[in-house]
Design a protein around this motif. Structure first.
Motif, PDB file in Angstrom:
ATOM      1  N   TYR A 161       0.915  -1.237   0.108  1.00  0.00           N
ATOM      2  CA  TYR A 161       0.083  -0.099   0.131  1.00  0.00           C
ATOM      3  C   TYR A 161       0.946   1.102   0.077  1.00  0.00           C
ATOM      4  CZ  TYR A 161      -3.498  -3.369   0.837  1.00  0.00           C
ATOM      5  OH  TYR A 161      -4.344  -4.542   1.119  1.00  0.00           O
ATOM      6  N   SER A 162       1.244   1.382  -1.211  1.00  0.00           N
ATOM      7  CA  SER A 162       2.121   2.738  -1.157  1.00  0.00           C
ATOM      8  C   SER A 162       1.776   3.991  -1.072  1.00  0.00           C
ATOM      9  CB  SER A 162       3.295   2.549  -2.637  1.00  0.00           C
ATOM     10  OG  SER A 162       2.151   2.702  -3.720  1.00  0.00           O
ATOM     11  N   LYS A 163       0.697   4.058  -1.143  1.00  0.00           N
ATOM     12  CA  LYS A 163       0.086   5.542  -1.042  1.00  0.00           C
ATOM     13  C   LYS A 163      -0.530   5.657   0.607  1.00  0.00           C
ATOM     14  CE  LYS A 163       0.064   6.264  -5.112  1.00  0.00           C
ATOM     15  NZ  LYS A 163       0.991   7.622  -5.725  1.00  0.00           N
ATOM     16  N   ASP A 164      -0.029   4.687   1.462  1.00  0.00           N
ATOM     17  CA  ASP A 164      -0.279   5.054   2.909  1.00  0.00           C
ATOM     18  C   ASP A 164       0.527   5.685   3.275  1.00  0.00           C
ATOM     19  OD1 ASP A 164      -2.809   3.912   2.755  1.00  0.00           O
ATOM     20  OD2 ASP A 164      -2.411   2.093   3.642  1.00  0.00           O
TER      21      ASP A 164
ATOM     22  N   LYS B 181       8.907  10.589   1.515  1.00  0.00           N
ATOM     23  CA  LYS B 181       7.623   9.784   1.133  1.00  0.00           C
ATOM     24  C   LYS B 181       6.463  10.108   1.823  1.00  0.00           C
ATOM     25  CE  LYS B 181      10.637   6.344  -1.179  1.00  0.00           C
ATOM     26  NZ  LYS B 181      10.730   4.878  -1.451  1.00  0.00           N
ATOM     27  N   ALA B 182       6.248   9.717   3.107  1.00  0.00           N
ATOM     28  CA  ALA B 182       5.180  10.239   3.973  1.00  0.00           C
ATOM     29  C   ALA B 182       4.832  11.451   3.803  1.00  0.00           C
ATOM     30  CB  ALA B 182       5.694   9.714   5.489  1.00  0.00           C
ATOM     31  N   ALA B 183       5.793  12.481   4.119  1.00  0.00           N
ATOM     32  CA  ALA B 183       5.268  13.832   3.877  1.00  0.00           C
ATOM     33  C   ALA B 183       4.736  14.336   2.561  1.00  0.00           C
ATOM     34  CB  ALA B 183       6.564  14.725   4.202  1.00  0.00           C
ATOM     35  N   LYS B 184       5.141  13.657   1.519  1.00  0.00           N
ATOM     36  CA  LYS B 184       4.541  13.820  -0.026  1.00  0.00           C
ATOM     37  C   LYS B 184       3.130  13.380   0.127  1.00  0.00           C
ATOM     38  CE  LYS B 184       8.742  13.703  -2.642  1.00  0.00           C
ATOM     39  NZ  LYS B 184       9.510  13.133  -3.811  1.00  0.00           N
ATOM     40  N   LEU B 185       2.601  12.301   0.924  1.00  0.00           N
ATOM     41  CA  LEU B 185       1.280  12.055   0.879  1.00  0.00           C
ATOM     42  C   LEU B 185       0.674  12.750   2.085  1.00  0.00           C
ATOM     43  CD1 LEU B 185       2.339   8.183   0.823  1.00  0.00           C
ATOM     44  CD2 LEU B 185       1.146   9.157  -1.133  1.00  0.00           C
ATOM     45  N   ALA B 186       1.186  13.049   3.064  1.00  0.00           N
ATOM     46  CA  ALA B 186       0.174  13.872   4.056  1.00  0.00           C
ATOM     47  C   ALA B 186       1.274  15.047   4.482  1.00  0.00           C
ATOM     48  CB  ALA B 186      -0.099  12.879   5.224  1.00  0.00           C
ATOM     49  N   PRO B 187       1.372  16.102   3.697  1.00  0.00           N
ATOM     50  CA  PRO B 187       2.502  17.248   3.911  1.00  0.00           C
ATOM     51  C   PRO B 187       1.993  17.892   5.185  1.00  0.00           C
ATOM     52  CG  PRO B 187       1.124  17.695   2.173  1.00  0.00           C
ATOM     53  CD  PRO B 187       0.774  16.195   2.657  1.00  0.00           C
ATOM     54  N   ASP B 188       0.776  17.745   5.994  1.00  0.00           N
ATOM     55  CA  ASP B 188       0.516  18.809   7.228  1.00  0.00           C
ATOM     56  C   ASP B 188       0.092  17.684   8.253  1.00  0.00           C
ATOM     57  OD1 ASP B 188       0.507  21.102   5.480  1.00  0.00           O
ATOM     58  OD2 ASP B 188      -1.730  20.707   4.943  1.00  0.00           O
TER      59      ASP B 188
ATOM     60  N   MET C  44       1.396  16.333  11.620  1.00  0.00           N
ATOM     61  CA  MET C  44       2.028  16.885  12.459  1.00  0.00           C
ATOM     62  C   MET C  44       3.255  15.843  13.150  1.00  0.00           C
ATOM     63  SD  MET C  44       1.780  20.035  13.194  1.00  0.00           S
ATOM     64  CE  MET C  44       2.410  20.542  14.680  1.00  0.00           C
ATOM     65  N   ASP C  45       2.817  14.396  13.017  1.00  0.00           N
ATOM     66  CA  ASP C  45       3.471  13.550  13.772  1.00  0.00           C
ATOM     67  C   ASP C  45       4.817  13.288  12.384  1.00  0.00           C
ATOM     68  OD1 ASP C  45       2.474  12.759  16.142  1.00  0.00           O
ATOM     69  OD2 ASP C  45       0.695  11.928  14.994  1.00  0.00           O
ATOM     70  N   ILE C  46       4.209  13.309  11.126  1.00  0.00           N
ATOM     71  CA  ILE C  46       5.125  12.801  10.106  1.00  0.00           C
ATOM     72  C   ILE C  46       6.179  14.036  10.176  1.00  0.00           C
ATOM     73  CG2 ILE C  46       5.599  12.854   7.663  1.00  0.00           C
ATOM     74  CD1 ILE C  46       2.822  11.658   7.507  1.00  0.00           C
ATOM     75  N   LEU C  47       5.814  15.453  10.218  1.00  0.00           N
ATOM     76  CA  LEU C  47       6.571  16.281  10.385  1.00  0.00           C
ATOM     77  C   LEU C  47       7.649  16.512  11.474  1.00  0.00           C
ATOM     78  CD1 LEU C  47       4.162  19.466   9.440  1.00  0.00           C
ATOM     79  CD2 LEU C  47       6.017  18.532   7.863  1.00  0.00           C
ATOM     80  N   TYR C  48       7.153  16.030  12.449  1.00  0.00           N
ATOM     81  CA  TYR C  48       8.275  15.946  13.535  1.00  0.00           C
ATOM     82  C   TYR C  48       9.208  14.926  13.684  1.00  0.00           C
ATOM     83  CZ  TYR C  48       9.647  14.134  18.057  1.00  0.00           C
ATOM     84  OH  TYR C  48      10.396  13.860  19.294  1.00  0.00           O
ATOM     85  N   HIS C  49       8.863  13.455  13.177  1.00  0.00           N
ATOM     86  CA  HIS C  49       9.817  12.470  12.842  1.00  0.00           C
ATOM     87  C   HIS C  49      10.695  12.792  11.783  1.00  0.00           C
ATOM     88  CE1 HIS C  49       8.093   9.995  15.978  1.00  0.00           C
ATOM     89  NE2 HIS C  49       7.017  10.165  15.421  1.00  0.00           N
ATOM     90  N   ARG C  50      10.313  13.500  10.496  1.00  0.00           N
ATOM     91  CA  ARG C  50      10.834  13.932   9.532  1.00  0.00           C
ATOM     92  C   ARG C  50      12.056  14.732   9.815  1.00  0.00           C
ATOM     93  NH1 ARG C  50       9.318  17.419   4.515  1.00  0.00           N
ATOM     94  NH2 ARG C  50      10.718  16.850   2.957  1.00  0.00           N
TER      95      ARG C  50
END
Length: 407
Positions: free
Chosen positions: A138-141, A167-174, A176-182
């Motif tokens: 599921y590459s879009k998750d 890749k996660a940030a491109k799918l869900a740019p806003d 907060m968890d992704i932004l933090y870990h990125r």
């Protein structure tokens, strides 16, 4: 430079995804009657509703009963795994996810939550293997890529973590968890790169440049100047160094040194947009509106949208007496994205002056009122920061309590 991995736990950034899975599974309750016994279908529906209400004990009992009534129903085992994971019973969750995957190898979310359960038990290799399967299927998750990055960070592989989190940030740019870990991943990559630089050659001009940039970011401008001068001594014709040095001189109010640095930069790199722009700003600050406007506009032709360009052009037009043009620039400066609060504040002040010159008195009053409001808010914020600092200092200087006599 020592690489110290963060000990902050990732928390539970997959809550939205949990509920998405629940919605999918709840919808599956409709066609269940053709797949499993109607009793198991009803038990599953009631357990799903209980989990949506947050009643984990009832939900767990229900999914367990549904799995017993219909052992081949993969979704029941998966849902039971979700409940056990939420309850912190990770070994049981793992067993349930494994059973679900044995029955339905591509069940959406099963490998992800299996990986998270392994992660919670610090079985990082197994966590990575499971989550990698999820991201491949599921590459879009975005949650799958995020957790792949989280695991890679825990494994001490920040470069691979950054790749997954990008890749996660491109799918869900806003998110907060992704932004933090990125941010954590890229920070670790940067620290590793700089640490490697010091090991390879601690006397390189690049090392001095890094130290200068760090000092500049910490507002230690005198130290930054010293490091830039050391870098320039080793690499006198390196593009960028003189421009950065000029910016530090300007921060220290050394106008002549700043101007000389920017001019030297243009000798080395005639197409340096930033050096040209900074020279224009210096000219405006020295009340030479014509020269400032010419240089700033020349820089903007090569690189539109330079930070604070509307403010500086507005000031240049004011010096030239072009008040209508100045007003247009300053109006844009009050809402320019990324502007420093102080520049926005000053934009309103200058705008009030320009409006008065244009006999737009009501607008002038509103502009000055906005300026005063921003100034008061800034003063209030500064006072609060000072009080927090004083409290912290008093706390740090307070005498320590006597040590206990108990062993």
């Amino acid at each position: 430079m020592v690489n110290t991995p963060s000990t902050k736990p990732p928390g539970k950034p997959t809550t939205k995804f949990v509920f998405a899975c629940l919605v999918i599974l709840f919808c599956l309750a409709r066609p269940l009657r053709s797949q499993v016994e109607s009793a198991a279908s009803e038990i599953f529906r009631q357990a799903s509703e209980a989990m949506q209400r947050g009643n984990l004990n009832v939900a767990g009992d229900g999914f367990e009963a549904a799995a017993r009534a219909a052992p081949a129903f993969a979704e029941a085992h998966f849902s039971l795994g979700l409940v056990r994971e939420e309850q912190g019973r990770f070994d049981e969750a793992i067993a349930s996810f494994q059973k679900a995957l044995a029955l339905k190898p591509r069940l959406h979310g099963a490998n992800l939550f299996l990986g998270i359960a392994y992660f919670r038990l610090n079985r990082l290799d197994k966590a990575f293997a499971a989550i990698q399967k999820e991201s491949a299927s599921y590459s879009k998750d975005a949650p799958a890529w995020m957790w792949l990055g989280v695991v890679r960070l825990a494994q001490g592989k920040p470069e691979e973590a950054a790749e997954a989190l990008d890749k996660a940030a491109k799918l869900a740019p806003d998110d907060m968890d992704i932004l933090y870990h990125r941010g954590r991943a890229h920070l670790q990559v940067s620290k590793n790169s700089y640490g490697r630089m010091f090991k390879v050659d601690s006397h390189s001009w690049r090392v001095h440049q890094v130290l200068a940039q760090a000092n500049a970011e910490a507002d230690r401008h005198t130290d930054a100047v010293a490091e830039y001068l050391a870098a320039i001594k080793l690499a006198p014709s390196q593009p960028g160094l003189h421009e950065e040095l000029g910016s530090e001189y300007r921060s220290l109010g050394k106008v002549q040194e700043a101007e000389e640095s920017f001019l030297r930069e243009l000798e080395i790199a005639p197409y340096s947009v930033l050096a040209k722009y900074e020279l224009g700003v210096l000219a405006v600050e020295q009340s030479d509106g014509a020269k400032g406007k010419e240089l700033i506009e020349a820089a903007l032709k090569e690189k539109p949208g330079l930070l604070h360009s509307d403010y500086n052009l507005g000031r240049a037009e004011m010096l030239l007496g072009n008040d209508a043009a100045a007003a247009r620039h300053l109006e844009r400066a009050t809402t320019a994205a990324g502007s420093d609060p102080e520049v926005v504040e000053q934009s309103w002040y200058q705008l009030g002056i320009v409006y008065r010159r244009l006999h737009r008195m009501e607008e002038a009053q509103r502009a000055m009122a906005t300026f005063q409001k921003l100034k008061d808010l800034d003063a209030e914020s500064s006072q609060k920061a000072l009080k927090r600092y004083q409290v912290q200092q008093n706390s740090n200087s307070a005498p320590a309590p006597p040590a206990s006599q108990n062993p």
